[in-house]
Scaffold this motif. Structure first.
Motif, PDB file in Angstrom:
ATOM      1  N   ALA A 341       0.948  -1.217  -0.129  1.00 19.69           N
ATOM      2  CA  ALA A 341      -0.008   0.111   0.008  1.00 19.69           C
ATOM      3  C   ALA A 341       0.800   1.213  -0.040  1.00 19.69           C
ATOM      4  O   ALA A 341       0.133   2.318  -0.175  1.00 19.69           O
ATOM      5  N   GLY A 342       2.276   1.150   0.244  1.00 20.41           N
ATOM      6  CA  GLY A 342       3.144   2.315  -0.261  1.00 20.41           C
ATOM      7  C   GLY A 342       3.490   3.076   1.310  1.00 20.41           C
ATOM      8  O   GLY A 342       4.126   4.065   1.189  1.00 20.41           O
ATOM      9  N   TYR A 343       3.023   2.411   2.277  1.00 22.80           N
ATOM     10  CA  TYR A 343       3.353   3.035   3.750  1.00 22.80           C
ATOM     11  C   TYR A 343       4.855   2.682   3.885  1.00 22.80           C
ATOM     12  O   TYR A 343       5.648   3.609   4.334  1.00 22.80           O
ATOM     13  N   LEU A 344       5.573   1.476   3.137  1.00 15.84           N
ATOM     14  CA  LEU A 344       6.793   1.357   3.344  1.00 15.84           C
ATOM     15  C   LEU A 344       7.310   0.992   1.985  1.00 15.84           C
ATOM     16  O   LEU A 344       6.308   1.071   1.173  1.00 15.84           O
ATOM     17  N   PRO A 345       8.536   1.068   1.686  1.00  8.15           N
ATOM     18  CA  PRO A 345       9.037   1.049   0.324  1.00  8.15           C
ATOM     19  C   PRO A 345       8.401  -0.094  -0.216  1.00  8.15           C
ATOM     20  O   PRO A 345       8.472  -1.197   0.159  1.00  8.15           O
ATOM     21  N   ARG A 346       7.567   0.149  -1.779  1.00 13.66           N
ATOM     22  CA  ARG A 346       6.951  -0.868  -2.339  1.00 13.66           C
ATOM     23  C   ARG A 346       7.602  -2.028  -2.725  1.00 13.66           C
ATOM     24  O   ARG A 346       7.025  -3.075  -2.661  1.00 13.66           O
ATOM     25  N   GLN A 442      11.421   0.431  31.793  1.00 13.54           N
ATOM     26  CA  GLN A 442      11.343   1.814  31.326  1.00 13.54           C
ATOM     27  C   GLN A 442      12.491   1.804  29.872  1.00 13.54           C
ATOM     28  O   GLN A 442      11.846   2.404  29.012  1.00 13.54           O
ATOM     29  N   ASP A 443      13.581   1.141  30.099  1.00 15.15           N
ATOM     30  CA  ASP A 443      14.265   1.536  28.710  1.00 15.15           C
ATOM     31  C   ASP A 443      13.819   0.802  27.633  1.00 15.15           C
ATOM     32  O   ASP A 443      13.773   1.389  26.418  1.00 15.15           O
ATOM     33  N   ALA A 444      13.146  -0.412  27.625  1.00 15.78           N
ATOM     34  CA  ALA A 444      12.646  -1.067  26.516  1.00 15.78           C
ATOM     35  C   ALA A 444      11.444  -0.002  26.062  1.00 15.78           C
ATOM     36  O   ALA A 444      11.292  -0.023  24.835  1.00 15.78           O
ATOM     37  N   ALA A 445      10.289   0.526  26.850  1.00 16.76           N
ATOM     38  CA  ALA A 445       9.574   1.151  26.526  1.00 16.76           C
ATOM     39  C   ALA A 445      10.037   2.284  25.806  1.00 16.76           C
ATOM     40  O   ALA A 445       9.377   2.737  24.546  1.00 16.76           O
ATOM     41  N   PHE A 446      11.157   3.094  26.025  1.00 13.89           N
ATOM     42  CA  PHE A 446      11.793   4.203  25.497  1.00 13.89           C
ATOM     43  C   PHE A 446      12.170   3.835  24.126  1.00 13.89           C
ATOM     44  O   PHE A 446      12.263   4.497  23.170  1.00 13.89           O
ATOM     45  N   ILE A 447      13.093   2.672  24.124  1.00 12.84           N
ATOM     46  CA  ILE A 447      13.556   2.350  22.932  1.00 12.84           C
ATOM     47  C   ILE A 447      12.319   2.113  21.720  1.00 12.84           C
ATOM     48  O   ILE A 447      12.673   2.551  20.663  1.00 12.84           O
ATOM     49  N   ALA A 448      11.370   1.618  22.128  1.00 15.69           N
ATOM     50  CA  ALA A 448      10.247   1.331  21.368  1.00 15.69           C
ATOM     51  C   ALA A 448       9.682   2.627  20.741  1.00 15.69           C
ATOM     52  O   ALA A 448       9.279   2.886  19.598  1.00 15.69           O
ATOM     53  N   LEU A 449       9.516   3.667  21.979  1.00 20.92           N
ATOM     54  CA  LEU A 449       9.163   5.097  21.460  1.00 20.92           C
ATOM     55  C   LEU A 449       9.957   5.695  20.412  1.00 20.92           C
ATOM     56  O   LEU A 449       9.645   6.219  19.639  1.00 20.92           O
ATOM     57  N   ALA A 450      11.271   5.531  20.573  1.00 23.41           N
ATOM     58  CA  ALA A 450      12.224   5.978  19.690  1.00 23.41           C
ATOM     59  C   ALA A 450      12.044   5.418  18.327  1.00 23.41           C
ATOM     60  O   ALA A 450      12.170   6.261  17.135  1.00 23.41           O
ATOM     61  N   VAL A 451      11.838   4.132  18.138  1.00 20.46           N
ATOM     62  CA  VAL A 451      11.700   3.445  16.886  1.00 20.46           C
ATOM     63  C   VAL A 451      10.285   3.876  16.205  1.00 20.46           C
ATOM     64  O   VAL A 451      10.402   4.132  14.978  1.00 20.46           O
ATOM     65  N   TYR A 452       9.420   3.927  17.007  1.00 19.63           N
ATOM     66  CA  TYR A 452       7.919   4.661  16.534  1.00 19.63           C
ATOM     67  C   TYR A 452       8.224   6.013  16.313  1.00 19.63           C
ATOM     68  O   TYR A 452       7.661   6.366  14.990  1.00 19.63           O
ATOM     69  N   ALA A 453       9.049   6.857  16.635  1.00 22.35           N
ATOM     70  CA  ALA A 453       9.271   8.373  16.284  1.00 22.35           C
ATOM     71  C   ALA A 453       9.752   8.296  14.927  1.00 22.35           C
ATOM     72  O   ALA A 453       9.587   9.118  14.244  1.00 22.35           O
ATOM     73  N   VAL A 454      11.026   7.592  14.614  1.00 22.89           N
ATOM     74  CA  VAL A 454      11.509   7.360  13.490  1.00 22.89           C
ATOM     75  C   VAL A 454      10.500   7.029  12.471  1.00 22.89           C
ATOM     76  O   VAL A 454      10.745   7.621  11.255  1.00 22.89           O
ATOM     77  N   ALA A 455       9.808   5.994  12.754  1.00 18.03           N
ATOM     78  CA  ALA A 455       8.813   5.538  11.498  1.00 18.03           C
ATOM     79  C   ALA A 455       7.857   6.593  11.304  1.00 18.03           C
ATOM     80  O   ALA A 455       7.380   6.633  10.048  1.00 18.03           O
ATOM     81  N   LEU A 456       7.154   7.100  12.433  1.00 19.35           N
ATOM     82  CA  LEU A 456       6.425   8.286  12.021  1.00 19.35           C
ATOM     83  C   LEU A 456       6.862   9.347  11.273  1.00 19.35           C
ATOM     84  O   LEU A 456       6.225  10.064  10.302  1.00 19.35           O
ATOM     85  N   ALA A 457       8.250   9.795  11.620  1.00 14.92           N
ATOM     86  CA  ALA A 457       8.713  10.717  10.674  1.00 14.92           C
ATOM     87  C   ALA A 457       8.807  10.733   9.259  1.00 14.92           C
ATOM     88  O   ALA A 457       8.479  11.269   8.114  1.00 14.92           O
ATOM     89  N   TYR A 458       9.230   9.173   9.011  1.00 14.67           N
ATOM     90  CA  TYR A 458       9.176   8.549   7.522  1.00 14.67           C
ATOM     91  C   TYR A 458       7.889   8.886   6.980  1.00 14.67           C
ATOM     92  O   TYR A 458       7.871   9.187   5.827  1.00 14.67           O
TER      93      TYR A 458
END
Length: 489
Positions: A341-346, A442-458
Motif C-alpha cells: 500500500a506504499g506505507y513502506l518501500p513498495r 522503562q528502557d525497553a519502552a523508551f527504545i520502542a518509542l524512539a523506533v516509533y518516532a523514526v517510523a512516524l517521521a518517515y
C-alpha cells in the motif's frame, strides 16, 4: 448508486496514487490463496503463543506473587478474549493480509493504519530475534551437536526457517502445525506429571513485602504487583491476534478466520491454566520466579520424574521453534501489506514464483539476526515487542468501536458477542497493559518509542504522499469515504 460511488472514487483527490497499472502492480504482489483451512489457522494461532508457556511468564511471580500473577493473567486473558472476538468480526469484514493495519485504516484513517501496522511490526520483528536467543540457550543446555548459544545458532534458525517459508505457505503452515502439536502434547504430559506433586501451600511461599499497600501472602508485593505482572500474564496469549494476517491465504476466510481465532483462544486458556497451576503447585512460586526454564525447575523435587524433565527440555525447544517460525510468518505478511500500500518501500511487497513475499521475509530476518547477534539480550527485545503489541491492541479495539458506531449498516458475516462493549473492555485493558510496561522495563519502552518516532517521521514527510490506491486495504477505506460523501450529498 454504484456508478455514483465509482465516479467519486475516480475523481476524488488525495495522496494515494498507483505507481503503474493497477493490475500489473498487484500481479507482482500476490499471495497464494486458499492455502490454509481453519485447522492450519488454528495451529498458527497456538504456534504464535506456545513458547510463552515454557518460559517467561514465571517472572510475573517476582513482580506480583502467585495471586498477583493469577489476577493479571485473568485480566489479560479477558483482554485477549475480547480482542479476539473483535478481530473475528473485523477479519470477516476485511479478509486481507493487512490485518490490524487494514482494520485501523478504515476506521482511523491513514495515520491510524500506519500507527497500528508499525506497532505490529515492532512486535513481530523483535519477538523472533529474542526467541532465536532463547533457542540458542536451549541448544547449549541440551548439549546438542556440541554447540553453544551464539550467532551461528541464531543464523541457522533464521536461514532454515525462512527457507521453509520461501518454499511455500502451505508447506510452512503444515510444518508449524506439526511442531506446535508436539509442544502442546508436551505441556499436557508435563501437567499430568507435575500435578502428582501438587501442594497448595507452595503457591504463596514468596516473602511478603510488608511496606507494600495491600500486601499479603497471596499478594506479597501488594496491589501494585498485580499491575506490574500484566506484561507477564500476556505471555500466555501474546501473538494470537496475528491469525488475521493469514486472511489472504486462507480458505473461505469469512468462515474460517472467526472459527480459528475462537478455537485458538480456547486452547491457549486451557494451556495457561494447566501450566500455571501445575508448575507453581509442584515446586513453589519462590523457586520458579527467577527460573529460566520454569517447567524443568518445577519437576526437580521428584527424582522419579527425571525422564519428564528431559522430555520437557526438548519439548521446550519445539515450542520455541513453533513460535519463532510463526512469528516470522506474521511479520512478513504485515510488512507485505504495508509496503504493497506504499506505507513502506513498495519493493518489499514483491512476491516470488511460489507467491512468497521474499524480501518481506529476508529483510526482517536480517534485522532480527543482527539484533540477536549484536545484543544477546532476549528479555529486553521481548519487552520492546510487548510494548508494540499493547499499542496495536488498543488501536485495533478502538477500530472495532469506531466502525460499530460509525458504520452500523456495514455487512458483518460474523458479529462480536457484546458488540462495542466487548472491544471497549479490550481497549481499556490494553491501555492498562501499555502503562504497565513502564513499571517492568522503562528502557525497553523508551527504545520502542524512539523506533516509533523514526517510523512516524518517515510516514509524515515521505510515504503518506505515495500511497497506492489499488491496494485492497486502501480501496476498502476509499469506498467507505465515497459512500459517506454520497450520503452527505
Amino acid at each position: 448508486m454504484a456508478d455514483d460511488i465509482e465516479a467519486r472514487l475516480t475523481a476524488a483527490p488525495g495522496p494515494t496514487k498507483a505507481p503503474e497499472a493497477a493490475d500489473t502492480y498487484l500481479e507482482r504482489r500476490t499471495l497464494r490463496r486458499g492455502s490454509a483451512g481453519w485447522l492450519l489457522l488454528t495451529g498458527l494461532g497456538v504456534a504464535y503463543v506456545v513458547s510463552g508457556d515454557f518460559s517467561g511468564w514465571n517472572v510475573g511471580l517476582a513482580q506480583g506473587g502467585f495471586g498477583g500473577l493469577a489476577i493479571a493473567t485473568a485480566l489479560m486473558g479477558a483482554m485477549y478474549a475480547c480482542l479476539v472476538f473483535s478481530l473475528a468480526e473485523l477479519s470477516a469484514i476485511l479478509p486481507t493480509a493487512g490485518g490490524g493495519y487494514g482494520f485501523a485504516r478504515r476506521a482511523l484513517g491513514t495515520w491510524g493504519g500506519f500507527l497500528t501496522g508499525t506497532a505490529i511490526l515492532i512486535e513481530y520483528i523483535l519477538a523472533p530475534a529474542a526467541i532465536s536467543i532463547f533457542i540458542g540457550d536451549y541448544v547449549e543446555s541440551l548439549h546438542l551437536f556440541g554447540l553453544t548459544s551464539g550467532w551461528p545458532v541464531y543464523l541457522a534458525c533464521f536461514a532454515v526457517f525462512i527457507g521453509i517459508h520461501l518454499w511455500g505457505v502451505g508447506e510452512a503452515l503444515r510444518f508449524s502445525l506439526v511442531v506446535t502439536a508436539i509442544a502442546v502434547l508436551a505441556l499436557l504430559v508435563f501437567a499430568l506429571g507435575a500435578f502428582t506433586e501438587f501442594d497448595p501451600s507452595r503457591l504463596d511461599d514468596i516473602a511478603v513485602d510488608t511496606t507494600a499497600a495491600g500486601a499479603s501472602s497471596w499478594l506479597p508485593l501488594g496491589f501494585l504487583g498485580i499491575w506490574a505482572a500484566f506484561p507477564f500474564g500476556m505471555w500466555f496469549f501474546l501473538g494470537v491476534e496475528g491469525v488475521p494476517l493469514a486472511a489472504e491465504e486462507a480458505k473461505d476466510p469469512v468462515r474460517s478466520m472467526p472459527r480459528a481465532l475462537s478455537i485458538s483462544m480456547g486452547v491457549l486458556v486451557l494451556l495457561a491454566l494447566m501450566t500455571f497451576l501445575a508448575s507453581t503447585g509442584a515446586r513453589g512460586a519462590d523457586a520458579l520466579k527467577d527460573a529460566g526454564n520454569p517447567l524443568v525447575v518445577a519437576l526437580e523435587g521428584d527424582a522419579g520424574l527425571s525422564w519428564l524433565k528431559t522430555f520437557v527440555n526438548y519439548a521446550g525447544l519445539a515450542g520455541l521453534v513453533a513460535s519463532f517460525f510463526s512469528l516470522i510468518y506474521a511479520g512478513s505478511r504485515q510488512l507485505f501489506a504495508l509496503s504493497r500500500a506504499g506505507y513502506l518501500p513498495r519493493f518489499l511487497s514483491l512476491t516470488s514464483r511460489r507467491k512468497a513475499p521474499y524480501l518481506g521475509l529476508l529483510i526482517p530476518g536480517a534485522i532480527g539476526f543482527a539484533l540477536a547477534a549484536a545484543t544477546g539480550n532476549g528479555p529486553r527485545m521481548l519487552n520492546i515487542a510487548v510494548f508494540g503489541a499493547t499499542i496495536s491492541y488498543a488501536l485495533m479495539a478502538l477500530s472495532h468501536i469506531v466502525l460499530r458506531r460509525r458504520e452500523p449498516g456495514l455487512e458483518r458475516p460474523y458479529r462480536t458477542p457484546g458488540g462495542a462493549v466487548t472491544s471497549s473492555v479490550a481497549f481499556v485493558l490494553a491501555l492498562s497493559a501499555l502503562v504497565a510496561t513502564f513499571l517492568v522495563d522503562q528502557d525497553a519502552a523508551f527504545i520502542a518509542l524512539a523506533v516509533y518516532a523514526v517510523a512516524l517521521a518517515y510516514f509524515a514527510f515521505y510515504s503518506r504522499h505515495r500511497l497506492v490506491a489499488s491496494a485492497p486495504e486502501e480501496e476498502f477505506a476509499a469506498l467507505a469515504e465515497a459512500e459517506a460523501e454520497l450520503t452527505r450529498d
